[in-house]
Write a protein that holds these residues in place. Structure first.
Motif, PDB file in Angstrom:
ATOM      1  N   LEU A 109       0.852  -1.185   0.000  1.00  0.00           N
ATOM      2  CA  LEU A 109       0.000   0.000   0.000  1.00  0.00           C
ATOM      3  C   LEU A 109       0.886   1.233   0.000  1.00  0.00           C
ATOM      4  O   LEU A 109       1.984   1.228   0.570  1.00  0.00           O
ATOM      5  N   LYS A 110       0.393   2.274  -0.639  1.00  0.00           N
ATOM      6  CA  LYS A 110       1.061   3.581  -0.590  1.00  0.00           C
ATOM      7  C   LYS A 110       0.086   4.571   0.029  1.00  0.00           C
ATOM      8  O   LYS A 110      -1.009   4.791  -0.496  1.00  0.00           O
ATOM      9  N   ILE A 111       0.479   5.138   1.150  1.00  0.00           N
ATOM     10  CA  ILE A 111      -0.358   6.117   1.844  1.00  0.00           C
ATOM     11  C   ILE A 111       0.260   7.497   1.659  1.00  0.00           C
ATOM     12  O   ILE A 111       1.396   7.738   2.080  1.00  0.00           O
ATOM     13  N   VAL A 120      -4.909   6.603  -0.308  1.00  0.00           N
ATOM     14  CA  VAL A 120      -4.204   5.337  -0.146  1.00  0.00           C
ATOM     15  C   VAL A 120      -4.396   4.532  -1.427  1.00  0.00           C
ATOM     16  O   VAL A 120      -5.492   4.485  -1.988  1.00  0.00           O
ATOM     17  N   THR A 121      -3.296   3.915  -1.879  1.00  0.00           N
ATOM     18  CA  THR A 121      -3.307   3.195  -3.150  1.00  0.00           C
ATOM     19  C   THR A 121      -2.862   1.756  -2.952  1.00  0.00           C
ATOM     20  O   THR A 121      -1.847   1.498  -2.286  1.00  0.00           O
ATOM     21  N   LEU A 122      -3.616   0.831  -3.509  1.00  0.00           N
ATOM     22  CA  LEU A 122      -3.211  -0.574  -3.559  1.00  0.00           C
ATOM     23  C   LEU A 122      -2.354  -0.718  -4.813  1.00  0.00           C
ATOM     24  O   LEU A 122      -2.854  -0.694  -5.936  1.00  0.00           O
ATOM     25  N   LEU A 123      -1.045  -0.821  -4.635  1.00  0.00           N
ATOM     26  CA  LEU A 123      -0.129  -0.708  -5.760  1.00  0.00           C
ATOM     27  C   LEU A 123      -0.263  -1.839  -6.768  1.00  0.00           C
ATOM     28  O   LEU A 123       0.013  -1.648  -7.957  1.00  0.00           O
ATOM     29  N   SER A 124      -0.692  -3.011  -6.336  1.00  0.00           N
ATOM     30  CA  SER A 124      -0.810  -4.140  -7.263  1.00  0.00           C
ATOM     31  C   SER A 124      -1.910  -3.940  -8.299  1.00  0.00           C
ATOM     32  O   SER A 124      -1.854  -4.506  -9.394  1.00  0.00           O
ATOM     33  N   THR A 125      -2.892  -3.113  -7.987  1.00  0.00           N
ATOM     34  CA  THR A 125      -4.001  -2.877  -8.920  1.00  0.00           C
ATOM     35  C   THR A 125      -4.127  -1.416  -9.331  1.00  0.00           C
ATOM     36  O   THR A 125      -4.817  -1.106 -10.303  1.00  0.00           O
ATOM     37  N   GLY A 126      -3.513  -0.518  -8.572  1.00  0.00           N
ATOM     38  CA  GLY A 126      -3.623   0.903  -8.855  1.00  0.00           C
ATOM     39  C   GLY A 126      -4.878   1.533  -8.293  1.00  0.00           C
ATOM     40  O   GLY A 126      -5.106   2.744  -8.459  1.00  0.00           O
ATOM     41  N   GLU A 127      -5.712   0.744  -7.615  1.00  0.00           N
ATOM     42  CA  GLU A 127      -6.955   1.282  -7.043  1.00  0.00           C
ATOM     43  C   GLU A 127      -6.636   2.192  -5.859  1.00  0.00           C
ATOM     44  O   GLU A 127      -5.728   1.920  -5.078  1.00  0.00           O
ATOM     45  N   THR A 128      -7.390   3.275  -5.735  1.00  0.00           N
ATOM     46  CA  THR A 128      -7.151   4.247  -4.674  1.00  0.00           C
ATOM     47  C   THR A 128      -8.410   4.492  -3.858  1.00  0.00           C
ATOM     48  O   THR A 128      -9.527   4.213  -4.304  1.00  0.00           O
ATOM     49  N   CYS A 129      -8.209   5.034  -2.684  1.00  0.00           N
ATOM     50  CA  CYS A 129      -9.323   5.429  -1.813  1.00  0.00           C
ATOM     51  C   CYS A 129      -8.895   6.667  -1.040  1.00  0.00           C
ATOM     52  O   CYS A 129      -7.791   6.711  -0.488  1.00  0.00           O
TER      53      CYS A 129
END
Length: 199
Positions: free
Chosen positions: A142-144, A151-160
């Motif tokens: 994760l990248k916060i 916050v980004t789930l790096l394996s999929t590029g999805e963010t919140c």
């Protein structure tokens, strides 16, 4: 007590898919005798990590060498129960810089922010995706980004996106506690006092 500056945290995660984790489970009451923040990490989740003979329980995530990192990912309603600040101390002292969950107890959230630990509240849908990604691959990161509040789930590029009190955000970005923040405004405070005194 100054805190560490927080800007961007990119890390693997430790998954704890358990809901309603309360502060007594985070740090049992019998370990609350110390008054400084140091040393609490060794007793984080003590009764879940060790059996009555102090042997590590192999099925608990903190005893699983497959998982490591500076981000704890937890189930809904994390940090409920008593208001003990030691819960935030224990998580931070263990080495976590952030906790990601779909809901935090208010008192825990404030205690975390006051001690340099970032509580990142995401949607239940995003949290489920993080758990699934980490289950598939323990190296998932994760990248916060505190500045962007994202916050980004790096394996999929999805963010919140996530919310944070503006004052606490400023303190974390600059490594300020409440006193440091006031000292940073010292010149403005003195200038204001001079105007009030007619000088």
């Amino acid at each position: 007590m100054s805190i560490e500056k927080f800007n961007i945290l990119e890390s693997t995660c430790v998954p704890l898919p358990v809901e309603n984790v309360d502060t007594d489970q985070i740090i049992p009451a019998r370990f609350l005798k110390a008054t400084s923040r140091e040393g609490f990490g060794e007793n984080l989740f003590r009764d879940w990590r060790y059996d009555k003979d102090n042997n590590p329980k192999p099925d608990f995530v903190l005893n699983n060498s497959q998982y490591s990192g500076q981000i704890l990912v937890a189930g809904k309603n994390f940090g409920s129960g008593s208001s003990r600040e030691h819960a935030a101390w224990a998580i931070f002292d263990y080495g976590f810089g952030a906790v990601v969950s779909s809901f935090f107890a208010d008192i825990f959230k404030n205690n975390a922010l006051n001690n340099g630990l970032l509580p990142v509240q995401v949607t239940e849908e995003f949290l489920a995706k993080v758990f699934e990604a980490v289950k598939k691959d323990a190296a998932a990161k994760l990248k916060i980004d505190l500045k962007k509040q994202e916050v980004t789930l790096l394996s999929t590029g999805e963010t919140c996106d996530f919310e944070i009190n503006g004052y606490k955000k400023t303190c974390l970005l600059n490594g300020y506690d409440d006193i440091d923040f006031l000292l940073s405004k010292k010149d403005k405070i003195l200038a204001f006092e001079l105007t009030q005194n007619g000088s």
